[in-house]
Design a protein around this motif. Structure first.
Motif, PDB file in Angstrom:
ATOM      1  N   VAL A   1      35.801  73.305  86.765  1.00  0.00           N
ATOM      2  CA  VAL A   1      36.756  74.210  86.768  1.00  0.00           C
ATOM      3  C   VAL A   1      36.134  75.649  85.946  1.00  0.00           C
ATOM      4  N   GLY A   2      35.492  75.412  84.886  1.00  0.00           N
ATOM      5  CA  GLY A   2      35.121  76.758  84.320  1.00  0.00           C
ATOM      6  C   GLY A   2      36.049  77.429  83.718  1.00  0.00           C
ATOM      7  N   TYR A   3      35.924  78.746  83.600  1.00  0.00           N
ATOM      8  CA  TYR A   3      36.933  79.573  82.994  1.00  0.00           C
ATOM      9  C   TYR A   3      38.082  79.982  83.952  1.00  0.00           C
ATOM     10  N   VAL A   4      39.308  79.909  83.548  1.00  0.00           N
ATOM     11  CA  VAL A   4      40.407  80.265  84.538  1.00  0.00           C
ATOM     12  C   VAL A   4      40.677  81.719  84.235  1.00  0.00           C
ATOM     13  N   PRO A   5      40.830  82.588  85.392  1.00  0.00           N
ATOM     14  CA  PRO A   5      41.274  83.690  85.317  1.00  0.00           C
ATOM     15  C   PRO A   5      42.803  83.876  85.115  1.00  0.00           C
ATOM     16  N   TYR A   6      43.225  84.910  84.405  1.00  0.00           N
ATOM     17  CA  TYR A   6      44.820  85.093  84.135  1.00  0.00           C
ATOM     18  C   TYR A   6      45.642  85.127  85.304  1.00  0.00           C
ATOM     19  N   GLU A   7      45.045  85.645  86.556  1.00  0.00           N
ATOM     20  CA  GLU A   7      45.787  85.574  87.947  1.00  0.00           C
ATOM     21  C   GLU A   7      45.957  84.355  88.798  1.00  0.00           C
ATOM     22  N   ASN A   8      45.183  83.438  87.964  1.00  0.00           N
ATOM     23  CA  ASN A   8      45.211  81.964  88.765  1.00  0.00           C
ATOM     24  C   ASN A   8      46.256  81.159  88.117  1.00  0.00           C
ATOM     25  N   LEU A   9      46.982  81.557  86.802  1.00  0.00           N
ATOM     26  CA  LEU A   9      47.795  80.698  86.514  1.00  0.00           C
ATOM     27  C   LEU A   9      49.311  80.866  87.422  1.00  0.00           C
ATOM     28  N   ILE A  10      49.894  79.568  87.459  1.00  0.00           N
ATOM     29  CA  ILE A  10      51.084  79.452  88.343  1.00  0.00           C
ATOM     30  C   ILE A  10      52.084  79.298  87.508  1.00  0.00           C
ATOM     31  N   GLY A  11      52.284  78.457  86.404  1.00  0.00           N
ATOM     32  CA  GLY A  11      53.427  78.288  85.599  1.00  0.00           C
ATOM     33  C   GLY A  11      53.152  77.381  84.542  1.00  0.00           C
ATOM     34  N   ARG A  12      54.131  77.364  83.771  1.00  0.00           N
ATOM     35  CA  ARG A  12      54.367  76.243  82.336  1.00  0.00           C
ATOM     36  C   ARG A  12      55.047  75.069  82.932  1.00  0.00           C
ATOM     37  N   ALA A  13      54.570  73.793  82.497  1.00  0.00           N
ATOM     38  CA  ALA A  13      55.158  72.553  82.665  1.00  0.00           C
ATOM     39  C   ALA A  13      56.004  72.391  81.355  1.00  0.00           C
ATOM     40  N   ASP A  14      57.235  72.195  81.507  1.00  0.00           N
ATOM     41  CA  ASP A  14      58.000  72.026  80.154  1.00  0.00           C
ATOM     42  C   ASP A  14      58.771  70.683  79.951  1.00  0.00           C
ATOM     43  N   ARG A  15      59.046  70.038  81.059  1.00  0.00           N
ATOM     44  CA  ARG A  15      59.620  68.766  81.073  1.00  0.00           C
ATOM     45  C   ARG A  15      59.523  68.006  82.297  1.00  0.00           C
ATOM     46  N   VAL A  16      59.275  66.476  82.029  1.00  0.00           N
ATOM     47  CA  VAL A  16      59.464  65.680  83.235  1.00  0.00           C
ATOM     48  C   VAL A  16      60.733  65.437  83.718  1.00  0.00           C
ATOM     49  N   ILE A  17      60.871  65.489  85.044  1.00  0.00           N
ATOM     50  CA  ILE A  17      62.196  65.162  85.527  1.00  0.00           C
ATOM     51  C   ILE A  17      62.422  63.754  85.822  1.00  0.00           C
ATOM     52  N   PHE A  18      61.543  63.073  86.513  1.00  0.00           N
ATOM     53  CA  PHE A  18      61.793  61.744  86.601  1.00  0.00           C
ATOM     54  C   PHE A  18      60.150  61.222  86.856  1.00  0.00           C
ATOM     55  N   SER A  19      59.868  59.902  86.824  1.00  0.00           N
ATOM     56  CA  SER A  19      58.535  59.097  87.065  1.00  0.00           C
ATOM     57  C   SER A  19      58.650  58.085  87.902  1.00  0.00           C
ATOM     58  N   SER A  20      57.583  57.974  88.756  1.00  0.00           N
ATOM     59  CA  SER A  20      57.557  56.573  89.479  1.00  0.00           C
ATOM     60  C   SER A  20      56.024  55.909  89.274  1.00  0.00           C
ATOM     61  N   ALA A  21      56.221  54.830  88.888  1.00  0.00           N
ATOM     62  CA  ALA A  21      54.992  53.898  88.862  1.00  0.00           C
ATOM     63  C   ALA A  21      54.442  53.329  89.843  1.00  0.00           C
ATOM     64  N   GLY A  22      55.122  53.714  91.233  1.00  0.00           N
ATOM     65  CA  GLY A  22      54.658  53.034  92.449  1.00  0.00           C
ATOM     66  C   GLY A  22      53.715  54.171  93.299  1.00  0.00           C
ATOM     67  N   ARG A  23      53.759  53.850  94.538  1.00  0.00           N
ATOM     68  CA  ARG A  23      53.233  54.610  95.479  1.00  0.00           C
ATOM     69  C   ARG A  23      53.731  55.969  96.142  1.00  0.00           C
ATOM     70  N   SER A  24      55.089  55.983  95.716  1.00  0.00           N
ATOM     71  CA  SER A  24      55.746  56.978  96.378  1.00  0.00           C
ATOM     72  C   SER A  24      56.970  57.256  95.280  1.00  0.00           C
ATOM     73  N   MET A  25      57.188  58.601  95.395  1.00  0.00           N
ATOM     74  CA  MET A  25      58.561  58.797  94.276  1.00  0.00           C
ATOM     75  C   MET A  25      59.741  58.328  94.999  1.00  0.00           C
ATOM     76  N   LEU A  26      59.711  58.047  96.305  1.00  0.00           N
ATOM     77  CA  LEU A  26      60.797  57.355  97.165  1.00  0.00           C
ATOM     78  C   LEU A  26      61.170  55.717  96.512  1.00  0.00           C
TER      79      LEU A  26
END
Length: 278
Positions: free
Chosen positions: A238-263
């Motif tokens: 990864v090295g150093y990540v440029p400012y323009e490469n940031l996409i966004g902040r993760a604040d909260r998990v919506i839901f979570s699946s322990a299986g092979r598919s979220m469905l």
């Protein structure tokens, strides 16, 4: 003939409806939130394989990386965000830009291969970062560490890629308990979060990294199972990540699946709905 005209009109209306639905969905994803499903264990135990979340793209403003990649291998489609929003690329800047805070969990675009990664920012522009005996040092000072028990999980294939976890308690068989030491790490700004330890490895001791201006240093919370800024920038590192490469902040998990598919709703983890991230 009248019936054929009505059928053609219905088909055309359906096409227009689908088209505008896709346009609206694309705008929503580009400007506001991007869905992200955790594919690997590099951020355990903060994020688990199969966690589903929305990334807040308004947190740091917008750059070319705010546009999604369009990748549909089954149809031979592979369009990089650079080709869609290249007009926003340049001089490592952002529109309506906001600065991340140390400790934010951020989705960013890999500077070489264009893949979206999710890690925690620990080094800010101008900082020095070093690992000594598995302890993070920022600007020459060790972060505060406090033992926090043991993280346990079942040795089994996880997520759509079917990866198995790494264990501190050695090679264990399928169905056995996999253990990792857990610590609470407190960064210089007072933000605390869990980190995991598996074994001694090459990046437990490093040279001194000096974060360039306009760049950030990222690490995974699962320290011994994370490809992050400790590895030099390559197609994998990864090295150093440029400012323009940031996409966004993760604040909260919506839901979570322990299986092979979220469905597979029967594999959803009931204790992780709308869980706030630290």
């Amino acid at each position: 003939m009248a019936g054929e005209g009505k059928t053609s009109s219905t088909i055309w209306e359906t096409i227009k409806t689908v088209f505008w639905a896709l346009v609206i969905a694309g705008i929503f994803r580009t400007i506001f939130f991007q869905p992200f499903w955790i594919p690997s264990g590099s951020m355990k135990d903060t994020l688990l394989i199969g966690d589903f979340l929305f990334v807040n793209k308004m947190a740091y403003g917008y750059s070319y990386a705010s546009c999604p990649n369009v990748r549909l291998p089954s149809f031979g489609i592979d369009i990089d965000a650079q080709k869609i929003c290249g007009f926003l690329d340049g001089d490592n800047t952002r529109l309506l830009g906001g600065e991340p805070e140390r400790g934010d969990i951020i989705v960013f675009r890999h500077p070489v291969n264009g893949t979206d990664y999710i890690k925690r920012v620990v080094g800010m522009p101008g900082d020095t970062v070093q690992m000594r005996d598995g302890v993070l040092h920022i600007n020459g000072t060790a972060v505060e560490l406090e033992p926090a028990g043991t993280f346990t999980e079942v040795m089994e294939r996880q997520g759509p890629l079917g990866r198995t976890p790494q264990c501190e308690n050695g090679a264990v068989g399928m169905g056995a308990i996999c253990e990792k030491s857990r610590f609470i790490e407190t960064l210089p700004n007072g933000l605390s979060h869990n980190i995991l330890n598996i074994t001694r490895q090459r990046y437990d001791n490093t040279g001194i990294y000096t974060v360039p201006e306009g760049h950030y240093f990222f690490m995974g919370d699962n320290r011994d199972n994370s490809t992050d800024s400790r590895a030099p920038l390559t197609a994998q590192g990864v090295g150093y990540v440029p400012y323009e490469n940031l996409i966004g902040r993760a604040d909260r998990v919506i839901f979570s699946s322990a299986g092979r598919s979220m469905l597979f709703f029967w594999t959803w983890r009931g204790d992780r709905f709308f869980e706030k991230l630290d």
